[in-house]
Scaffold this motif. Structure first.
Motif, PDB file in Angstrom:
ATOM      1  N   ILE A  92      33.387  11.982 -20.338  1.00 19.52           N
ATOM      2  CA  ILE A  92      32.238  12.747 -20.804  1.00 19.52           C
ATOM      3  C   ILE A  92      31.960  13.818 -19.756  1.00 19.52           C
ATOM      4  CG2 ILE A  92      29.745  12.696 -21.222  1.00 19.52           C
ATOM      5  CD1 ILE A  92      30.111   9.890 -22.403  1.00 19.52           C
ATOM      6  N   ALA A 105      26.501   5.760 -21.793  1.00 21.11           N
ATOM      7  CA  ALA A 105      27.951   5.892 -21.595  1.00 21.11           C
ATOM      8  C   ALA A 105      28.558   4.542 -21.218  1.00 21.11           C
ATOM      9  CB  ALA A 105      28.247   6.942 -20.534  1.00 21.11           C
ATOM     10  N   VAL A 112      35.180   5.223 -22.492  1.00 21.12           N
ATOM     11  CA  VAL A 112      34.878   6.320 -21.563  1.00 21.12           C
ATOM     12  C   VAL A 112      35.238   5.923 -20.139  1.00 21.12           C
ATOM     13  CG1 VAL A 112      33.030   7.764 -20.601  1.00 21.12           C
ATOM     14  CG2 VAL A 112      33.033   7.200 -23.044  1.00 21.12           C
ATOM     15  N   TYR A 115      31.896   9.844 -16.251  1.00 19.39           N
ATOM     16  CA  TYR A 115      30.867  10.776 -16.724  1.00 19.39           C
ATOM     17  C   TYR A 115      30.714  11.840 -15.659  1.00 19.39           C
ATOM     18  CZ  TYR A 115      26.277  11.975 -18.825  1.00 19.39           C
ATOM     19  OH  TYR A 115      25.213  12.592 -19.443  1.00 19.39           O
TER      20      TYR A 115
END
Length: 131
Positions: A92, A105, A112, A115
């Motif tokens: 992300i 997240a 994922v 971030y």
């Protein structure tokens, strides 16, 4: 890890330009595909699967987008994962420094990898692309 095909899922055209510049200036040559929202990106992945093409190695995903945002994209991606024969790395990259988003997240920790905050830095690029 070596990435070849990368999906950039973000509605910001300036970000598209900047990411291209950062990669080029660091001699990172990739097949980049740009998508302005999560829906067209999901359709892009489905299209590759249906054609028997290799899905992307890496997805750089924004959160705040029209039509299908980053969270909705991740929900759709979870439904598709079983049909994909390889793991797609997702980072992300968002302008949101909101704790709620960072915590959310973590709900997608299987999807994922990390971030990062915008503006994306050369350090983030080096970290993602291991250079």
């Amino acid at each position: 890890m070596k990435f070849n095909d990368v999906f950039v899922v973000d509605d910001d055209k300036i970000y598209h330009f900047l990411i291209k510049k950062l990669l080029t200036s660091n001699n990172i040559n990739l097949n980049l595909s740009f998508f302005e929202n999560g829906l067209v990106a999901i359709e892009g992945i489905k299209d590759k699967i249906e054609k028997g093409d290799t899905p992307p190695d890496l997805i750089l995903l924004d959160i705040n987008m029209p039509v299908l945002d980053g969270w909705q994209f991740l929900e759709e991606y979870k439904l598709l994962k079983d049909k994909i024969e390889k793991d797609i790395i997702i980072y992300i990259i968002s302008s949101s420094d909101n704790t709620v988003d960072k915590d959310r997240a973590k709900d997608f920790q299987d999807e994922v990898k990390d971030y990062y905050l915008k503006p994306v830095t050369i350090e983030a690029i080096k970290s993602i692309f291991s250079i």
